[in-house]
Each structure stands twice: as structure tokens, then as C-alpha cells.
Write a protein that holds these residues in place. Structure first.
Motif, PDB file in Angstrom:
ATOM      1  N   GLU A 449     -63.366  -1.921  29.532  1.00 38.90           N
ATOM      2  CA  GLU A 449     -63.021  -3.190  28.131  1.00 38.90           C
ATOM      3  C   GLU A 449     -63.777  -4.031  27.445  1.00 38.90           C
ATOM      4  N   THR A 450     -64.199  -5.021  28.886  1.00 40.09           N
ATOM      5  CA  THR A 450     -65.218  -6.023  28.838  1.00 40.09           C
ATOM      6  C   THR A 450     -66.444  -4.805  27.724  1.00 40.09           C
ATOM      7  N   LEU A 451     -67.138  -4.634  28.195  1.00 40.98           N
ATOM      8  CA  LEU A 451     -68.266  -3.829  26.939  1.00 40.98           C
ATOM      9  C   LEU A 451     -67.865  -3.840  25.751  1.00 40.98           C
ATOM     10  N   CYS A 452     -66.782  -3.411  25.523  1.00 40.82           N
ATOM     11  CA  CYS A 452     -66.082  -2.510  23.881  1.00 40.82           C
ATOM     12  C   CYS A 452     -65.908  -4.333  22.833  1.00 40.82           C
ATOM     13  N   THR A 453     -64.664  -4.893  24.224  1.00 39.44           N
ATOM     14  CA  THR A 453     -64.251  -6.260  23.139  1.00 39.44           C
ATOM     15  C   THR A 453     -65.184  -7.483  23.719  1.00 39.44           C
ATOM     16  N   GLY A 454     -65.705  -7.709  24.524  1.00 35.55           N
ATOM     17  CA  GLY A 454     -66.276  -9.015  25.238  1.00 35.55           C
ATOM     18  C   GLY A 454     -65.206  -9.647  25.669  1.00 35.55           C
ATOM     19  N   LYS A 455     -64.027  -9.435  26.643  1.00 36.51           N
ATOM     20  CA  LYS A 455     -63.565 -10.307  27.260  1.00 36.51           C
ATOM     21  C   LYS A 455     -62.947  -9.485  28.071  1.00 36.51           C
ATOM     22  N   VAL A 456     -63.321 -10.487  29.029  1.00 33.04           N
ATOM     23  CA  VAL A 456     -64.198 -10.423  30.095  1.00 33.04           C
ATOM     24  C   VAL A 456     -62.225 -10.132  31.335  1.00 33.04           C
ATOM     25  N   GLY A 457     -62.295  -9.240  32.198  1.00 27.86           N
ATOM     26  CA  GLY A 457     -61.201  -8.454  32.653  1.00 27.86           C
ATOM     27  C   GLY A 457     -61.091  -8.651  34.420  1.00 27.86           C
ATOM     28  N   PRO A 458     -59.638  -8.625  35.128  1.00 29.43           N
ATOM     29  CA  PRO A 458     -59.751  -8.664  36.328  1.00 29.43           C
ATOM     30  C   PRO A 458     -61.495  -8.772  37.261  1.00 29.43           C
ATOM     31  N   LEU A 459     -62.101  -7.425  37.461  1.00 30.44           N
ATOM     32  CA  LEU A 459     -62.932  -7.713  37.685  1.00 30.44           C
ATOM     33  C   LEU A 459     -64.309  -8.287  37.982  1.00 30.44           C
ATOM     34  N   LEU A 460     -64.252  -8.477  36.592  1.00 29.92           N
ATOM     35  CA  LEU A 460     -66.033  -9.957  36.103  1.00 29.92           C
ATOM     36  C   LEU A 460     -65.399 -11.267  35.766  1.00 29.92           C
ATOM     37  N   GLU A 461     -63.869 -11.766  36.190  1.00 31.33           N
ATOM     38  CA  GLU A 461     -63.924 -12.832  35.380  1.00 31.33           C
ATOM     39  C   GLU A 461     -64.262 -13.699  36.776  1.00 31.33           C
ATOM     40  N   PRO A 462     -64.216 -13.965  38.010  1.00 33.39           N
ATOM     41  CA  PRO A 462     -64.111 -14.365  39.412  1.00 33.39           C
ATOM     42  C   PRO A 462     -65.828 -14.967  39.078  1.00 33.39           C
ATOM     43  N   GLN A 463     -67.034 -13.861  38.404  1.00 34.69           N
ATOM     44  CA  GLN A 463     -68.100 -13.839  38.203  1.00 34.69           C
ATOM     45  C   GLN A 463     -68.025 -14.639  37.118  1.00 34.69           C
TER      46      GLN A 463
END
Length: 554
Positions: A449-463
Motif C-alpha cells: 500500500e505504501t509503495l503503490c500510494t505513497g501513504k505511510v501505513g502503521p508499520l512505517l509510521e513510527p519511522q
């Protein structure tokens, strides 16, 4: 998902293109060649370099017919990548041509492939290469000839000892080292006092590896040098293997010399000596190493523990030494000594008395916590989990948790995927793969989802928040908006965001809000992370000092 990474290689953000290439490198047999050849035309040098190594790895799994036409590509980097990909299947003529190429990368891959091809290269061709004006060709020929054993005359290698180029002479010495009982010791002894230090050192090592008394005497002299750097460097040279001779020098050196060096005041000498002793394997001086564990010199005990740890990585220690002398070291006042003892205990295949370990369990000794955790005790697991939330000990904690199998705490490992430390994230992924492999596929949709939309999901949000905190901390700007952001970040649910916010505030005196100071004081006792507590302590001290200084000069 593969297509997503290929598309990312076409984006206009260099770090993303490079990262995509590095990831594709892990999926060798699934990646098509065409996008990689396209990426090799990128205007950015970093992207081309990353694509080159992907092409080299991916190409090794691709049909040769897709690679061969590119051996004549006008781009030297493409030819280099294709040669790496073809490996020993590359045409010998093309490899030899690359030895003379003006591009250093092509010469390096050609040298590498000549070594890999070995007997595939006709002996007659190797002999012809010895007469080449190109020193790199001559050195490559000597190196390969040295692997052919009794199939060649030693006279060819002996003649190469007189070559005008240092590198060729060095390769001749190393090649002769492979000749075992045929080794021409008389010819090699002439180099024991050579004016060229590299030549002299290599000849000495080769002769010492077969027990030559004169060479061993020279090495003992190195080890008795007055300068500690000279002793250390001598051991570094000795630990560097000569071709496939491994531990030969260690077996011929007087063991009392090595045991004496374990007590050296300069600790790197003791550690390098421990490596030499570890090369002896089952023939190591076990009794003497155990005796050093009670030596009054701390460096002797530390070096002996290091030797035992290196030995234990290859040999079950229980078969050669009792466990009690190592357990006694756990009572040492020095925390580092206790940590090293716990590392050695990890290599015993008998149960370590957990009662003895619990006496020395503290929040920072990951090694002892790991031993306790392996026995199913929650006290050890809790310490390991706490150390996942530190800057300095997280990687060690992950490694210990990865050894617990199904006992490894899932939620804590998943949370550790948020860290900004790439190495720790990689170790966490490995630990999850080893302990709970069924969980990793569940993370894929979030990443796609992040790769395709650029929207950061829960897994990457803290980073994302961590990177913002790091960037703002680097600005050292007391702008009210930034101060407000740091103040809010101190309430973050993720420890590393809080830590970087604290670090960012350290340079803001005297502009830090009073309410922020109060939050820092509370974080001095942060219940989750020792690194947050340490950062709060340092930042409060810094703010107080700078405020006092400003008031004094004001």
C-alpha cells in the motif's frame, strides 16, 4: 510487489531508486533483465552502481543467451556486470581482454574470474601470460598456476620470484606456499631480509607455516617489539591467512609466547592473540586458558575469555573444560568481564545454573539475560525486551530473542521493526523469520500500500516520525513551531521519537518552554526505555548549564 520495486527504479528520487535496486538484488531468480539494463543508463552514478550489482546477481540466474550480446556493450559498467553474472561461463578470451582494459572495474572482475576459472584456463595460456608486459596479467597467471599443484613445474613460480613488480613476487610467494613438501625453502629464505617489507613479511609467514626455525625466530621478534602498535600489527598480519594454510603458523609458534601476549597491557594485542589461539581448535591450551581466568591482571582474564568464546563458536566447550571457572568470573566487579563470561557460558552444551545467573542479572547485561531467557525464565525475556528499546544494545537483544524459538515475544519483535537502525530492523526480520515465519506475509499488504500510494501505513509510521525528529534536531533552530513540535513529540507512544525529540531540545536553551522542561523531568524516569532516560538526563544537564551560562554573560 516485484513490479512495484521495478517501477520505483524509474522514480526521480535517487535514494528510492538505489533502495529498490538493493531489494531486487535479494530476488535474483525472479527479476527480469531488461529493467536492469535500462537502469544502467541512469544519469546518477549511485543508481548505476546499485543496478550493476543487481544485474551481476540476477544475471547469474538468467539464461546465458540474454547476457552474451551485452559483452560488447559500449558501457564498461555493463560489461563488468555481465562478466560477474556469467562467472566461470564467461568466454576466456573476453576475460583476458578485460585484464588489459583501462577501466579498473573491468580489470578487477577479470582478475577475479581468472582465479575462479582455475583449471579451465589452459596451462599453455597461463605460461604465455607470464611473459605479458601487463603486471596484472602476470600476477593472475602466477596465482592460478599456484592452484594446479603437481601439474606444473615449480620453476615457473620460482622464476616469478624475481619479477620486477612487487605484486607478482607476492603472488609467487603465496603460490609456493601451496606446494607443501615441494616448497623451495632455500629460495624463499633469501627474502627473509628483503628490503621490501611486504615481501619480507609474506616470505616469513610462508616459511613459518612449515616450521622454519629462522622464520619463527623473526616472528617472535615481531611479537616482542617495544611499540604496542607494532605488536598488534604483527598479530594482524599473522591472523591473515596465507592461501588455504589456515592455522599453520599458530601451530608452530611456541605456545608460551602466545600465552604471554594474552597478558599484554595493550588490549588489542591480547584480543588478536586470542584469535591466534582459537586457530588451534581442540589443541588449544585449555588448562592455561582456565588458569588465566583467575589471573590478577584483568586484561589477561578478558583475553582468555575472548579466546574461549572464539573456540566455543566452533567447539562444544563442555567437552574440554569444566563450567565452574567461567561461572566464578560472573562474580567479578567489572561489568564487561561478567558480560564476556556470559558469552562464553552460552557455548556450553550443559545447563547453566540459573540461580547463579539471576544473582548478576541487570538491565544492561544482555548476555546473562539471554542465558536466563533460554531456560524459559521471564526475568531474562523482560530484560531482552527492555533492551530492544535502546540505541546501543538492541541488536544484541534481538539476536538473543531469535534463539528462543516460539518463546520469542511476538509483539515486542514486531514493535522493534519500527526502529530507525537498519541493521536492527534486518536482525528483527531474521528473528521473526526464525521464530514466527507465519507473521511476515501479514506485513506485506501494508508495505505494498505504501509503495503503490505513497501513504505511510502503521508499520512505517513510527519511522516517519523518527526521521522528522532527526531532521528537526539537526536544524538546531529555536523556532516556536519547532519547539512546539518537540514538546508534542515527547508524548509519543514510540520511545525513539521521544528520544530524538529530547536530543533535539538539547540545543534549544534558553528557549525551551517551562512545560517542556517538566515533561523532560518526567522522562528522566521513562518506564519504557533506558535510552530515553539517558537522553533526558543529558539534555536536562545541558539545558541547565547553558541557561546558567547565558544568565552569567547576560
Amino acid at each position: 510487489m516485484l513490479e512495484s520495486f521495478i517501477r520505483m527504479m524509474l522514480l526521480d528520487t535517487t535514494p528510492l531508486r538505489v533502495a529498490s535496486a538493493d531489494i531486487l538484488r535479494e530476488w535474483c531468480e525472479y527479476v527480469p533483465l531488461e529493467p536492469l539494463f535500462l537502469a544502467m543508463q541512469d544519469t546518477n552514478e549511485r543508481v548505476r552502481s546499485a543496478a550493476k550489482w543487481v544485474l551481476a546477481d540476477v544475471g547469474a540466474h538468467a539464461p546465458q543467451e540474454g547476457l552474451m550480446p551485452h559483452l560488447t556493450d559500449p558501457d564498461a559498467e555493463v560489461r563488468e556486470a555481465v562478466l560477474y553474472a556469467l562467472g566461470t561461463q564467461a568466454p576466456v578470451a573476453m576475460v583476458l581482454e578485460a585484464l588489459d582494459a583501462p577501466e579498473e572495474g573491468l580489470r578487477e572482475v577479470a582478475t577475479y574470474l581468472i582465479d575462479m576459472m582455475g583449471v579451465q584456463v589452459p596451462v599453455e595460456l597461463l605460461i604465455t601470460m607470464l611473459q605479458s608486459e601487463n603486471a596484472q596479467r602476470r600476477a593472475a597467471a602466477v596465482r592460478v598456476l599456484g592452484t594446479l599443484g603437481e601439474h606444473i613445474s615449480l620453476e615457473l613460480l620460482i622464476e616469478a620470484l624475481q619479477d620486477t613488480e612487487e605484486n607478482v613476487r607476492l603472488e609467487a610467494i603465496r603460490a609456493l606456499a601451496r606446494s607443501s613438501e615441494r616448497m623451495p625453502q632455500t629460495e624463499l629464505r633469501t627474502f627473509l631480509d628483503d628490503v621490501n617489507q611486504s615481501i619480507q613479511r609474506e616470505a616469513t609467514k610462508v616459511l613459518a607455516s612449515v616450521g622454519d626455525p629462522e622464520a619463527l625466530s623473526i616472528i617472535v621478534g615481531w611479537l616482542h617489539a617495544d611499540d604496542e602498535w607494532a605488536r598488534e600489527n604483527a598479530l594482524v598480519w599473522l591472523c591473515t591467512p596465507i592461501v588455504d594454510m589456515g592455522n599453520a603458523i599458530a601451530r608452530h609458534l611456541p605456545i608460551e609466547e602466545l600465552l604471554h601476549l594474552l597478558k599484554d597491557e595493550w588490549w588489542p594485542v591480547g584480543y588478536m592473540t586470542a584469535r591466534m589461539i582459537a586457530m588451534l581448535g581442540v589443541d588449544a591450551p585449555w588448562a592455561e586458558l582456565l588458569a588465566l581466568l583467575s589471573d590478577p591482571l584483568p586484561q589477561a582474564c578478558n583475553a582468555a575469555l575472548h579466546a574461549l568464546a572464539l573456540l566455543g563458536a566452533e567447539i562444544p566447550l563442555s567437552q574440554y573444560i569444566p563450567i565452574e571457572p567461567v561461572l566464578i568470573v560472573l562474580d567479578d566487579e567489572d561489568r564487561e568481564m561478567r558480560r564476556k563470561a556470559a558469552e562464553v557460558l552460552n557455548y556450553f552444551d550443559v545447563s547453566v545454573p540459573v540461580e547463579r545467573l539471576l544473582l548478576h542479572l541487570d538491565n544492561e547485561n544482555v548476555e546473562i539475560a539471554g542465558l536466563i531467557a533460554k531456560q524459559g525464565r521471564q526475568e531474562g525475556i523482560d530484560i531482552l525486551v527492555a533492551n530492544l528499546r535502546t540505541r546501543d544494545r538492541a541488536s544484541f537483544a534481538v539476536a538473543a530473542l531469535g534463539e528462543l524459538g516460539e518463546q520469542a515475544p511476538v509483539e515486542s519483535l514486531l514493535a522493534a521493526l519500527h526502529t530507525s537502525d537498519t541493521f536492527v530492523r534486518q536482525r528483527v526480520a531474521v528473528a521473526l523469520y526464525e521464530t514466527h515465519p507465519e507473521l511476515l506475509p501479514l506485513l506485506v499488504p501494508d508495505l505494498v500500500e505504501t509503495l503503490c500510494t505513497g501513504k505511510v501505513g502503521p508499520l512505517l509510521e513510527p519511522q516517519q516520525d523518527i526521521m522528522i525528529a532527526q531532521a528537526l534536531a539537526a536544524l538546531h533552530s529555536p523556532h516556536p513551531t519547532l519547539l512546539a513540535w518537540f514538546d508534542q513529540a515527547l508524548d509519543s507512544s514510540y520511545w525513539e521519537v521521544r528520544m530524538w525529540a529530547i536530543i533535539g531540545l538539547s540545543g534549544m536553551a534558553p528557549h525551551v518552554f517551562e512545560s517542556t522542561i517538566e515533561k523532560l523531568q518526567r522522562l528522566y524516569n521513562d518506564p519504557e526505555s533506558a535510552s530515553v532516560r539517558e537522553a533526558a538526563h543529558r539534555t536536562l544537564e545541558t539545558l541547565e548549564l547553558r541557561t546558567a551560562t547565558d544568565e552569567h554573560w547576560g
